[in-house]
Write a protein that holds these residues in place. Sequence first.
Motif, mmCIF file in Angstrom:
data_model
loop_
_atom_site.group_PDB
_atom_site.id
_atom_site.type_symbol
_atom_site.label_atom_id
_atom_site.label_comp_id
_atom_site.label_asym_id
_atom_site.label_seq_id
_atom_site.Cartn_x
_atom_site.Cartn_y
_atom_site.Cartn_z
ATOM 1 N N THR A 154 -4.251 -8.613 5.168
ATOM 2 C CA THR A 154 -4.419 -7.258 4.961
ATOM 3 C C THR A 154 -3.992 -6.921 3.618
ATOM 4 N N ARG A 155 -3.779 -7.922 2.854
ATOM 5 C CA ARG A 155 -3.698 -7.536 1.372
ATOM 6 C C ARG A 155 -5.110 -6.931 0.619
ATOM 7 N N GLU A 156 -4.674 -6.013 -0.051
ATOM 8 C CA GLU A 156 -5.709 -5.100 -0.763
ATOM 9 C C GLU A 156 -6.584 -6.097 -1.598
ATOM 10 N N GLU A 187 3.458 -13.768 9.878
ATOM 11 C CA GLU A 187 3.937 -12.816 8.697
ATOM 12 C C GLU A 187 2.787 -13.058 7.485
ATOM 13 N N ASP A 188 2.683 -14.418 7.311
ATOM 14 C CA ASP A 188 2.001 -15.066 6.073
ATOM 15 C C ASP A 188 0.627 -14.572 6.416
ATOM 16 N N ASP A 189 0.121 -14.692 7.550
ATOM 17 C CA ASP A 189 -1.197 -14.166 8.078
ATOM 18 C C ASP A 189 -1.513 -12.844 7.832
ATOM 19 N N VAL A 199 -0.138 -9.459 -10.842
ATOM 20 C CA VAL A 199 0.156 -10.836 -10.806
ATOM 21 C C VAL A 199 -0.963 -11.842 -10.359
ATOM 22 N N ARG A 200 -1.966 -11.153 -9.469
ATOM 23 C CA ARG A 200 -3.192 -11.732 -9.171
ATOM 24 C C ARG A 200 -4.108 -12.156 -10.431
ATOM 25 N N ALA A 201 -4.107 -11.015 -11.095
ATOM 26 C CA ALA A 201 -5.044 -10.883 -12.358
ATOM 27 C C ALA A 201 -4.434 -11.966 -13.385
ATOM 28 N N ASP A 242 -2.978 -26.715 -7.339
ATOM 29 C CA ASP A 242 -2.220 -26.078 -6.402
ATOM 30 C C ASP A 242 -1.918 -24.494 -6.561
ATOM 31 N N THR A 243 -2.791 -23.596 -6.169
ATOM 32 C CA THR A 243 -2.591 -22.074 -6.764
ATOM 33 C C THR A 243 -1.286 -21.631 -5.969
ATOM 34 N N GLY A 244 -0.943 -22.213 -4.714
ATOM 35 C CA GLY A 244 0.145 -21.417 -4.141
ATOM 36 C C GLY A 244 1.491 -21.713 -4.867
ATOM 37 N N ALA A 245 1.493 -22.855 -5.682
ATOM 38 C CA ALA A 245 2.418 -23.080 -6.337
ATOM 39 C C ALA A 245 2.871 -22.408 -7.629
ATOM 40 N N MET A 246 1.514 -21.725 -8.062
ATOM 41 C CA MET A 246 1.709 -20.977 -9.322
ATOM 42 C C MET A 246 2.340 -19.383 -8.756
ATOM 43 N N TYR A 247 1.831 -19.068 -7.498
ATOM 44 C CA TYR A 247 2.497 -17.908 -6.893
ATOM 45 C C TYR A 247 4.057 -17.988 -6.770
ATOM 46 N N ARG A 248 4.396 -19.218 -6.340
ATOM 47 C CA ARG A 248 5.797 -19.527 -5.932
ATOM 48 C C ARG A 248 6.551 -19.694 -7.237
ATOM 49 N N ALA A 249 6.280 -20.143 -8.329
ATOM 50 C CA ALA A 249 6.786 -20.411 -9.777
ATOM 51 C C ALA A 249 7.098 -18.936 -10.079
ATOM 52 N N GLY A 274 -6.308 -22.971 -2.389
ATOM 53 C CA GLY A 274 -5.484 -21.538 -2.401
ATOM 54 C C GLY A 274 -5.913 -20.628 -1.169
ATOM 55 N N ARG A 275 -6.222 -19.195 -1.362
ATOM 56 C CA ARG A 275 -6.387 -18.444 -0.331
ATOM 57 C C ARG A 275 -7.729 -17.871 -0.890
ATOM 58 N N ASP A 276 -7.896 -17.688 -2.206
ATOM 59 C CA ASP A 276 -8.982 -16.629 -2.554
ATOM 60 C C ASP A 276 -9.980 -17.514 -3.660
ATOM 61 N N ILE A 277 -9.899 -18.903 -3.688
ATOM 62 C CA ILE A 277 -10.600 -19.656 -4.686
ATOM 63 C C ILE A 277 -12.101 -19.672 -4.637
ATOM 64 N N VAL A 290 5.389 -11.240 -3.925
ATOM 65 C CA VAL A 290 4.659 -11.331 -5.265
ATOM 66 C C VAL A 290 3.428 -11.551 -5.100
ATOM 67 N N ALA A 291 2.633 -12.203 -4.303
ATOM 68 C CA ALA A 291 1.307 -12.482 -4.128
ATOM 69 C C ALA A 291 0.378 -11.299 -3.886
ATOM 70 N N ARG A 292 0.922 -10.275 -3.438
ATOM 71 C CA ARG A 292 0.344 -9.013 -3.239
ATOM 72 C C ARG A 292 0.105 -8.123 -4.235
HETATM 73 O O1 DC Z 1 -0.031 -22.281 -0.063
HETATM 74 P P1 DC Z 1 1.300 -21.700 -0.379
HETATM 75 O O2 DC Z 1 2.246 -21.225 0.976
HETATM 76 O O3 DC Z 1 2.065 -22.581 -1.353
HETATM 77 O O4 DC Z 1 1.105 -20.034 -0.964
HETATM 78 C C1 DC Z 1 2.296 -19.468 -1.342
HETATM 79 C C2 DC Z 1 1.976 -18.100 -1.194
HETATM 80 O O5 DC Z 1 1.176 -17.595 -2.376
HETATM 81 C C3 DC Z 1 1.442 -17.411 0.088
HETATM 82 O O6 DC Z 1 2.161 -16.213 0.408
HETATM 83 C C4 DC Z 1 0.127 -17.147 -0.247
HETATM 84 C C5 DC Z 1 -0.104 -16.948 -1.603
HETATM 85 N N1 DC Z 1 -1.238 -17.340 -2.346
HETATM 86 C C6 DC Z 1 -2.164 -16.610 -2.590
HETATM 87 O O7 DC Z 1 -1.979 -15.228 -2.262
HETATM 88 N N2 DC Z 1 -3.393 -16.703 -3.186
HETATM 89 C C7 DC Z 1 -3.450 -18.117 -3.479
HETATM 90 N N3 DC Z 1 -4.819 -18.633 -4.108
HETATM 91 C C8 DC Z 1 -2.660 -19.196 -2.933
HETATM 92 C C9 DC Z 1 -1.537 -18.572 -2.440
#
Ligand code: DC
Length: 229
Positions: free
Chosen positions: A190-192, A183-185, A112-114, A37-44, A133-136, A106-108
């Motif tokens: 729009t994230r670069e 907001e999340d969408d 951090v993404r790298a 769950d990659t979202g959990a990594m951003y959350r952590a 995730g979002r970009d897998i 944090v995710a933008r």
């Molecule tokens: O899926 P989630 O709600 O647990 O994701 C948490 C946040 O991390 C959400 O703002 C989207 C972001 N995220 C991301 O940018 N890229 C990913 N691969 C996974 C999550």
Amino acid sequence: MAQRRDAVAIAIDGPMGSGKSTVAREVARRLNFRYVDTGAMYRAVAAAALRRGLSLDDAEALAALARRVQVAPASGEEGTSRVLVDGEDLSGELRSVEVNRVVSRVARLPAVRAALGAIQRALGAPGGVVMEGRDIGSVILPDAEVKVYLTASPEARARRRQAELAAAGQVVSLEDVRRIEAEDDRAALTREAAPLRVAPGAVVIDSTHAPVGEVVERILALVRRARGL
Ligand code: DC
């Protein structure tokens, strides 16, 4: 049958509330694959930053935290990932109101993404993994044998997210969930760095009217096809 073909990687992307966590966990359980769950990594990273009182604009400090993220193999019948930062298990804080509020900031951050992307690629490299995730499918595992983009109507997504939050002990009105969703969408689209989009080669599955079991079966069929079965 060639052994290596069994070790496929499955990338599941989609917006908040699309049902991807439930689906990804179930697909992993059925195949006996690792679930990430990659979202959990951003959350952590967000949770660790809040604990330390770091500024959310301090990209370098946040990237340093991201480099120290470890994902422990999922345990327990829930199959949820445990995420550690600097050896500290933050799994219990990942769904807090505070983390929900700041995680998209944090995710933008590209640094951090790298950092998290490098960890995610290493987890995906051996195959036998379902990564969500979002970009897998687009950025992290572009060569994944199976790529799925899961979506649903805004109403269905908001209702699912509301149920998820309720399960985590947070009662939030549907109106507020719709606002968080919008907001999340906006943040994701729009994230670069790595905006949310359908990856080349991804199969789009609309789960608005499809029960979880049906979506899981469709993905398992894609896996069988990728394995040449
Ligand atoms: O899926 P989630 O709600 O647990 O994701 C948490 C946040 O991390 C959400 O703002 C989207 C972001 N995220 C991301 O940018 N890229 C990913 N691969 C996974 C999550």
